[in-house]
Design a protein around this motif. Structure first.
Motif, short mmCIF file in Angstrom:
data_model
loop_
_atom_site.label_atom_id
_atom_site.label_comp_id
_atom_site.label_asym_id
_atom_site.label_seq_id
_atom_site.Cartn_x
_atom_site.Cartn_y
_atom_site.Cartn_z
N SER A 1 44.97 49.02 40.20
CA SER A 1 44.96 47.69 40.80
C SER A 1 43.54 47.27 41.16
O SER A 1 42.63 48.09 41.24
CB SER A 1 45.82 47.67 42.07
N GLU B 1 43.29 35.55 48.30
CA GLU B 1 43.20 36.88 47.73
C GLU B 1 43.75 36.86 46.31
O GLU B 1 44.81 36.28 46.05
CB GLU B 1 44.02 37.88 48.56
N TYR C 1 45.01 39.39 43.52
CA TYR C 1 45.38 40.79 43.38
C TYR C 1 46.00 40.98 42.02
O TYR C 1 46.78 40.13 41.56
CB TYR C 1 46.38 41.15 44.50
N SER D 1 38.25 48.34 45.57
CA SER D 1 38.59 47.12 46.32
C SER D 1 38.52 47.32 47.82
O SER D 1 39.02 46.50 48.58
CB SER D 1 40.00 46.66 45.94
N GLU E 1 38.72 42.03 52.10
CA GLU E 1 39.03 42.94 50.99
C GLU E 1 39.43 44.31 51.52
O GLU E 1 40.44 44.86 51.11
CB GLU E 1 37.82 43.08 50.06
N ASP F 1 43.12 45.91 51.17
CA ASP F 1 43.22 47.15 50.40
C ASP F 1 43.93 48.22 51.23
O ASP F 1 44.86 48.88 50.77
CB ASP F 1 41.81 47.60 50.02
N ALA G 1 38.66 40.87 39.91
CA ALA G 1 39.75 41.78 40.27
C ALA G 1 40.21 42.56 39.05
O ALA G 1 40.45 43.77 39.11
CB ALA G 1 40.90 41.00 40.89
N ASN H 1 41.56 44.08 43.71
CA ASN H 1 41.73 42.86 44.49
C ASN H 1 40.38 42.31 44.88
O ASN H 1 39.37 43.02 44.89
CB ASN H 1 42.65 43.08 45.71
N LYS I 1 47.73 47.38 51.51
CA LYS I 1 48.54 47.64 50.31
C LYS I 1 48.78 49.13 50.12
O LYS I 1 49.90 49.56 49.85
CB LYS I 1 47.83 47.07 49.09
#
Lengths: 104, 260, 159
Positions: free
Chosen positions: A22, A93, A95, B15, C99, C103, A61, A24, C106
């Protein structure tokens, strides 16, 4: 790196998967863009400044996600999902996530 | 499709914002940007204000603010105890207002019931004098210095410039930075405005000294008020960063150095 | 005496936001670092147990059990980072403070799903949703409290 938003890659065989990857990023608009968009809001239509801003952020991202997949030795990412959400006044954001896989 | 465990290494933290170093970097960049923006805003507003004030001629100021009278004034009735001082003050104002540097406004004095020794330049030519000032000043020259100082504010258009900067800059900072969490910017703006105010005061002091020399030919005792103020306030030097007026001692020093 | 009091008052007015920010920077930073540390150790412990957005099941094994699993977390910024974010709003660009927060959120939400079924083998069809659920200080410009919701189907193979 092959990127798809389907479960499989048509025509290719997935050998194994390495789990979630992932990326972001959170971006804020600046006051100049805000004012320009305010005027544009009067007449409607595309807010070019914002389109560019989000496009940029989404690329960033995605790159972060690709880097992760490459670090695992994957050569494709499948079932990619994008999500954009406003996390505060004036900040969004971006993502993106998917499954890192190896295609043979 | 089999799952094979693989470690993404450092890219797993792609991130996570860069940790403490990332935060500090962001702090530095943003502080620099905010300072830059504040400076640009301040000088922009200062320029616009000076432009606008240049557009308001003394004549127009008289017409705009001539009837303007502050609500804090106690009125035209002068208490008996101040009658003598008041007459002296009126005569001083009469003498000084003929000085060529003084701008042609309809000057008038109003008394303000306030123990703190102070005087104010109010748009339109009104000079507010506190009762505390009358209590503490003795003699003609000290009074003339205070009146000359206020006349200096009128001559430099400080009352208009200060007002314009204050209103304009506060609005600009609020519009750009918003009024919420970033109240830090409004505090910074306040400090910048105070620094301008102190500069104005120093220039008004200089104007008063020139007036005294031209009208009276002497200026002994001009700094009397500062001596009184200096006795009542004992603050460290840095504290004057938060003050509208410079340090009384520094003002005294300046007077004695420049006009020996 | 009165002057001293006034001076202290003036100093308080100017220094309080700075002190608060400094405090938030130190404490918020410590909390964040501790949280990241805990996330990393737990992620390492669950390294054999992936959560993926695909339906990637091992064809050689028989599924014993499959269940819906959800986990969520609501987060908000500390005072210091909120100031940074507010300034960022003027100039635009990447908001690092958000961010790291998102992060963390999540990864925490995914871990919470796994912790509900620690014996399972994987989570498939995982989806992550982020939504702003309100502002913490009631102001329009205030930092939003953000909810991160993770959902998926937890799968256990027959042994």
């Amino acid at each position: 790196m092959i990127l798809t938003n389907t479960e499989t890659i048509p025509g290719l065989n997935i050998v194994e998967h390495y789990g979630l990857v992932s990326g972001n990023t959170v971006r804020a608009k600046n006051i100049g863009r805000d004012i320009a968009a305010g005027f544009k809001n009067l007449v409607g239509g595309e807010l070019k400044g914002y389109t560019e801003l989000l496009e940029d952020a989404r690329n960033e991202a995605t790159n972060r996600m690709i880097e992760q997949a490459a670090g695992m030795g994957a050569n494709a990412i499948v079932n990619i999902r994008f999500s954009t959400s406003a996390v505060a006044q004036g900040a969004a954001e971006l993502y993106v996530y998917g499954t890192a896989v190896k295609v043979g | 499709m089999k799952y094979v465990q693989r470690d993404p290494g450092q890219s797993a933290e792609n991130s996570s914002g860069g940790g403490t170093r990332g935060t500090l970097r962001e702090l530095l960049t943003l502080t620099a940007l905010v300072c830059l923006a504040m400076t640009v805003l301040y000088f922009g507003i200062a320029f616009l204000t000076d432009l606008a004030v240049a557009g308001i001629s003394v004549d127009r100021e008289r017409r705009m603010f001539g009837g303007f009278s502050p609500a804090i004034a106690t009125g035209s009735e002068i208490p008996e105890q101040y009658a003598e001082e008041w007459a002296l003050l009126e005569s001083v104002l009469g003498k000084l207002s003929h000085h060529p540097g003084v701008v042609a406004l309809d000057y008038r004095l109003v008394l303000m019931a306030e123990d703190e020794p102070n005087a104010f330049a109010i748009p339109g030519g009104t000079i507010g004098v506190t009762s505390g000032l009358l209590d503490s000043l003795e003699g003609e020259i000290p009074m003339a210095f205070v009146i000359g100082h206020e006349l200096g504010h009128f001559a430099h258009r400080d009352h208009l410039k200060g007002m314009g900067r204050r209103i304009g800059f506060s609005i600009a900072v609020r519009v750009v930075f918003g009024g919420g969490i970033d109240s830090m910017t409004s505090k910074g703006a306040e400090l910048m405005l105070l620094s301008y105010s102190r500069k104005q005061e120093t220039l008004a002091d200089a104007f008063a000294m020139e007036c005294l020399d031209a009208v009276y030919g002497r200026h002994d005792g001009a700094g009397q008020l500062f001596e009184i103020l200096d006795q009542s306030a004992d603050l460290p030097d840095w504290a004057y960063m938060f003050s509208t007026h410079p340090d009384s001692q520094a003002r005294l020093r300046l007077l004695s150095e420049k006009w020996r | 005496m009165e002057e001293d009091f006034n001076l202290v008052l003036v100093l308080l007015i100017y220094a309080l936001p700075v002190l608060l920010a400094l405090m938030a920077f130190v404490i918020g930073g410590l909390i964040e670092r501790a949280h990241f540390k805990s996330i990393r150790t737990r992620e390492a412990a669950f390294a054999h147990y992936p959560a993926v957005p695909t339906c990637s099941l091992d064809g050689d094994r028989v599924v014993g059990e499959a269940r819906l699993v959800t986990a969520s977390i609501v987060v908000s910024l500390d005072y210091f980072k909120r100031i940074l974010a507010a300034f960022r709003n003027v100039f635009g660009g990447r908001v690092r403070s958000y961010e790291s927060l998102l992060d963390r959120a999540k990864r925490e939400a995914i871990l919470r799903m796994k912790e509900q079924y620690p014996e399972a083998d994987l989570i498939v069809n995982m989806r992550i949703n982020t939504s702003q659920i309100g502002t913490t200080d009631g102001r329009k410009k205030g930092m939003g409290a953000v909810e991160v919701l993770a959902t998926g189907t937890v799968v256990r193979y027959q042994s």
